[in-house]
Design a protein around this motif. Structure first.
Motif, PDB file in Angstrom:
ATOM      1  N   GLY A  90       4.039  22.929  -1.984  1.00 51.58           N
ATOM      2  CA  GLY A  90       5.011  23.909  -2.464  1.00 51.58           C
ATOM      3  C   GLY A  90       5.182  25.063  -1.496  1.00 51.58           C
ATOM      4  N   LYS A 139       4.640  24.947   1.678  1.00 57.31           N
ATOM      5  CA  LYS A 139       5.300  24.431   2.885  1.00 57.31           C
ATOM      6  C   LYS A 139       6.813  24.456   2.695  1.00 57.31           C
ATOM      7  N   GLY A 140       7.279  24.010   1.534  1.00 59.32           N
ATOM      8  CA  GLY A 140       8.711  24.039   1.241  1.00 59.32           C
ATOM      9  C   GLY A 140       9.246  25.458   1.168  1.00 59.32           C
ATOM     10  N   LYS A 162       9.620  26.884   4.702  1.00 57.28           N
ATOM     11  CA  LYS A 162      10.799  26.339   5.378  1.00 57.28           C
ATOM     12  C   LYS A 162      12.063  27.011   4.873  1.00 57.28           C
ATOM     13  N   ALA A 163      12.156  27.219   3.583  1.00 54.71           N
ATOM     14  CA  ALA A 163      13.327  27.878   3.005  1.00 54.71           C
ATOM     15  C   ALA A 163      13.435  29.309   3.511  1.00 54.71           C
TER      16      ALA A 163
END
Length: 115
Positions: free
Chosen positions: A98, A100-101, A104-105
């Motif tokens: 979570g 990591k996502g 990136k966002a």
């Protein structure tokens, strides 16, 4: 960060596997109870007959049996600890994915200039 190898190894620690480990607990407890009852009944039987030598041997076996029971209980607690640990690892890997996502966002939003 979790590597691909670690991610694959964590995949095997899903909740179903943890449940399987916990499912072993009642079986061990039943086995312990059955072994104790059987051994005590055998000692009583030989004592009633008057076979003193056999009663002594069975009493020694009962002592060994109780030591084995103690070992089984130790194994049981170790299995519970492993189940808890693997559940924590699974939760931690979910948080890492979570994060990591989310990073990136945030990086994408930073590039676009929204932040």
């Amino acid at each position: 960060m979790i590597s691909e190898d670690e991610d694959e190894s964590l995949a095997q620690f899903d909740p179903q596997n943890i449940g399987a480990l916990r499912g072993l607990q009642p079986g061990i407890k039943k086995k312990i109870g059955a072994l104790q009852l059987e051994e005590v009944a055998e000692i009583k039987r030989t004592a009633k007959i008057g076979n003193e030598a056999a009663t002594k041997i069975l009493a020694k076996q009962l002592i060994r049996l109780r030591q084995h029971i103690s070992n089984l209980q130790g194994s049981s607690s170790q299995m519970r600890a492993i189940a808890t640990h693997t559940q924590a690892m699974h939760a931690q890997s979910s948080v890492v994915v979570g994060m990591k996502g989310a990073s990136k966002a945030m990086a994408t939003m930073n590039k676009v200039g929204l932040i």
